[in-house]
Design a protein around this motif. Sequence first.
Motif, mmCIF file in Angstrom:
data_model
loop_
_atom_site.group_PDB
_atom_site.id
_atom_site.type_symbol
_atom_site.label_atom_id
_atom_site.label_comp_id
_atom_site.label_asym_id
_atom_site.label_seq_id
_atom_site.Cartn_x
_atom_site.Cartn_y
_atom_site.Cartn_z
ATOM 1 N N ARG A 124 0.867 -1.183 0.000
ATOM 2 C CA ARG A 124 0.000 0.000 0.000
ATOM 3 C C ARG A 124 0.900 1.229 0.000
ATOM 4 O O ARG A 124 1.738 1.402 0.884
ATOM 5 N N LEU A 125 0.746 2.073 -1.021
ATOM 6 C CA LEU A 125 1.588 3.253 -1.176
ATOM 7 C C LEU A 125 0.744 4.520 -1.218
ATOM 8 O O LEU A 125 -0.257 4.582 -1.941
ATOM 9 N N GLY A 126 1.156 5.509 -0.445
ATOM 10 C CA GLY A 126 0.515 6.813 -0.450
ATOM 11 C C GLY A 126 1.507 7.884 -0.854
ATOM 12 O O GLY A 126 1.773 8.093 -2.036
ATOM 13 N N ALA A 127 2.084 8.560 0.133
ATOM 14 C CA ALA A 127 3.010 9.661 -0.148
ATOM 15 C C ALA A 127 4.203 9.210 -0.980
ATOM 16 O O ALA A 127 4.721 9.977 -1.801
ATOM 17 N N ALA A 128 4.649 7.974 -0.795
ATOM 18 C CA ALA A 128 5.835 7.501 -1.519
ATOM 19 C C ALA A 128 5.589 7.456 -3.018
ATOM 20 O O ALA A 128 6.397 7.956 -3.811
ATOM 21 N N ALA B 249 -1.372 3.915 -4.678
ATOM 22 C CA ALA B 249 -1.198 2.653 -5.391
ATOM 23 C C ALA B 249 -1.236 1.498 -4.399
ATOM 24 O O ALA B 249 -1.000 1.680 -3.195
ATOM 25 N N GLY B 250 -1.539 0.326 -4.900
ATOM 26 C CA GLY B 250 -1.581 -0.843 -4.040
ATOM 27 C C GLY B 250 -1.546 -2.116 -4.851
ATOM 28 O O GLY B 250 -1.709 -2.113 -6.073
ATOM 29 N N GLY B 251 -1.318 -3.213 -4.171
ATOM 30 C CA GLY B 251 -1.282 -4.497 -4.855
ATOM 31 C C GLY B 251 -1.342 -5.649 -3.878
ATOM 32 O O GLY B 251 -1.024 -5.507 -2.689
ATOM 33 N N LEU B 252 -1.780 -6.799 -4.391
ATOM 34 C CA LEU B 252 -1.863 -8.033 -3.619
ATOM 35 C C LEU B 252 -1.209 -9.157 -4.404
ATOM 36 O O LEU B 252 -1.422 -9.274 -5.617
ATOM 37 N N MET B 253 -0.421 -9.972 -3.724
ATOM 38 C CA MET B 253 0.140 -11.169 -4.332
ATOM 39 C C MET B 253 -0.045 -12.343 -3.374
ATOM 40 O O MET B 253 0.203 -12.222 -2.182
ATOM 41 N N VAL B 254 -0.477 -13.465 -3.922
ATOM 42 C CA VAL B 254 -0.556 -14.722 -3.180
ATOM 43 C C VAL B 254 0.255 -15.750 -3.936
ATOM 44 O O VAL B 254 0.132 -15.864 -5.167
ATOM 45 N N GLN B 255 1.110 -16.492 -3.235
ATOM 46 C CA GLN B 255 1.969 -17.485 -3.859
ATOM 47 C C GLN B 255 1.757 -18.853 -3.227
ATOM 48 O O GLN B 255 1.510 -18.960 -2.021
ATOM 49 N N ARG B 256 1.881 -19.867 -4.075
ATOM 50 C CA ARG B 256 1.831 -21.239 -3.584
ATOM 51 C C ARG B 256 3.261 -21.757 -3.517
ATOM 52 O O ARG B 256 3.954 -21.847 -4.527
ATOM 53 N N LEU B 257 3.704 -22.085 -2.321
ATOM 54 C CA LEU B 257 5.070 -22.551 -2.120
ATOM 55 C C LEU B 257 5.219 -23.979 -2.644
ATOM 56 O O LEU B 257 4.254 -24.757 -2.650
ATOM 57 N N MET C 230 -8.930 -13.200 -3.665
ATOM 58 C CA MET C 230 -8.028 -12.111 -4.009
ATOM 59 C C MET C 230 -8.568 -11.305 -5.189
ATOM 60 O O MET C 230 -8.509 -10.073 -5.208
ATOM 61 N N GLY C 231 -9.119 -12.008 -6.177
ATOM 62 C CA GLY C 231 -9.656 -11.325 -7.355
ATOM 63 C C GLY C 231 -10.867 -10.474 -7.061
ATOM 64 O O GLY C 231 -11.228 -9.613 -7.876
ATOM 65 N N SER C 232 -11.493 -10.680 -5.910
ATOM 66 C CA SER C 232 -12.663 -9.870 -5.558
ATOM 67 C C SER C 232 -12.278 -8.485 -5.037
ATOM 68 O O SER C 232 -13.142 -7.611 -4.898
ATOM 69 N N ALA C 233 -10.994 -8.282 -4.732
ATOM 70 C CA ALA C 233 -10.540 -6.958 -4.285
ATOM 71 C C ALA C 233 -10.578 -5.988 -5.461
ATOM 72 O O ALA C 233 -9.991 -6.251 -6.513
ATOM 73 N N THR C 234 -11.262 -4.883 -5.296
ATOM 74 C CA THR C 234 -11.380 -3.906 -6.373
ATOM 75 C C THR C 234 -10.174 -2.967 -6.387
ATOM 76 O O THR C 234 -9.455 -2.854 -5.388
ATOM 77 N N GLU C 235 -9.965 -2.309 -7.506
ATOM 78 C CA GLU C 235 -8.884 -1.324 -7.590
ATOM 79 C C GLU C 235 -9.079 -0.226 -6.548
ATOM 80 O O GLU C 235 -8.110 0.242 -5.947
ATOM 81 N N ARG C 236 -10.317 0.162 -6.342
ATOM 82 C CA ARG C 236 -10.584 1.209 -5.340
ATOM 83 C C ARG C 236 -10.166 0.745 -3.950
ATOM 84 O O ARG C 236 -9.592 1.515 -3.167
ATOM 85 N N LEU D 34 -7.844 -1.387 -3.206
ATOM 86 C CA LEU D 34 -6.386 -1.499 -3.122
ATOM 87 C C LEU D 34 -5.717 -0.166 -2.813
ATOM 88 O O LEU D 34 -4.614 -0.139 -2.268
ATOM 89 N N VAL D 35 -6.360 0.940 -3.165
ATOM 90 C CA VAL D 35 -5.736 2.252 -2.964
ATOM 91 C C VAL D 35 -6.463 3.107 -1.931
ATOM 92 O O VAL D 35 -6.005 4.202 -1.614
ATOM 93 N N ASP D 36 -7.551 2.615 -1.367
ATOM 94 C CA ASP D 36 -8.416 3.412 -0.491
ATOM 95 C C ASP D 36 -7.694 3.798 0.805
ATOM 96 O O ASP D 36 -7.345 2.928 1.613
ATOM 97 N N PRO D 37 -7.469 5.097 1.071
ATOM 98 C CA PRO D 37 -6.789 5.504 2.308
ATOM 99 C C PRO D 37 -7.614 5.226 3.557
ATOM 100 O O PRO D 37 -7.069 5.173 4.663
ATOM 101 N N ALA D 38 -8.918 5.028 3.388
ATOM 102 C CA ALA D 38 -9.785 4.757 4.541
ATOM 103 C C ALA D 38 -9.883 3.264 4.843
ATOM 104 O O ALA D 38 -10.589 2.881 5.788
ATOM 105 N N LEU D 39 -9.197 2.434 4.062
ATOM 106 C CA LEU D 39 -9.241 0.987 4.257
ATOM 107 C C LEU D 39 -7.821 0.479 4.500
ATOM 108 O O LEU D 39 -7.097 0.168 3.555
ATOM 109 N N PRO D 40 -7.381 0.413 5.761
ATOM 110 C CA PRO D 40 -6.025 -0.055 6.059
ATOM 111 C C PRO D 40 -5.777 -1.453 5.509
ATOM 112 O O PRO D 40 -6.718 -2.256 5.365
#
Length: 303
Positions: free
Chosen positions: A32-36, A180-188, A211-217, A219-225
């Motif tokens: 999760r990226l804001g000011a950076a 900006a934001g992003g999610l990754m899930v990996q199978r070891l 994971m696919g149900s997460a919307t772009e909004r 992923l970047v929403d400042p009100a959703l930690p």
Amino acid sequence: MPGIASAGEPAGDDVVQPFQIERSGLRGRMVRLGAAVDAIVTRHPYPEPVATLLGESVVLAAMLASGLKYDGVFTLQSKGDGPVSLMAVDVTADGNMRGYARYDAASLPCDGRRDVVALVGAGHLAFTVDQGEFTDRYQGIVALTGATMADCLLHYFRQSEQIDAGLTLAAARAGPAWRAGGLMVQRLPEPARAMPASDREDDWRRAMILMGSATERELVDPALPPNDLLFRLFHEDGVRVFAPKALRARCRCSRARVAGMLGALPRDEIEALKEDGRVHVQCEFCNGSYSFDDRQLERVYAI
């Protein structure tokens, strides 16, 4: 009902948040990226499609770097024959990030297309880990294949690393600032706990759907930690979060570094670079400017 277990302070902006889905043992990371990301994207007057692609690339670089053990610099670079001919993002081991895009404004699509094919064209994606002068550099290269940066990375995982992974990225303006934001899930390769192969497949498909149900909004929403989003997605299976890693926008350029670069060039080449009696150097990443007059150049040559 399973919930969320924490092994560190709650994550906010400008972090990588590692996590594990307890039911399946699948590992993941959320960025999760804001000011950076806003600082990186606004260093130059990028058109919105270019800024969006660069923001996603910054998330991708942070995501990949956080999964490596290294002491140096991780670099993600894309090169293509399209309007955005080069994008480069690097992340140091302690979380300092920078990035820039080289583009031809006149060649950008007029129809608003933002996919990789339209912006970057045919080319490749390269990953480099540089740990210093006396160590071997690791580099991976894969053709740009897919409509998004996420597609290109997943193609790399499938072709080069034989790793099952799911990935989603987003970068957008939130008011006047970029986020900006992003999610990754990996199978070891080795599951965290023994289970029938059919159950492993079911758990994997379930994780990809969630994971696919997460919307772009989201992923970047400042009100959703980040932890709240992870709970929203995976709480039924239990999700454990580990200590987050801080990220920040910080360029590695400095007057001393530029002087060292100039000192490594032949003197006649330096003289040819002069304008109005001074040599001017501008950092492509942070847009910082450095100027050297004759007296200062003599000190460079004397080093």
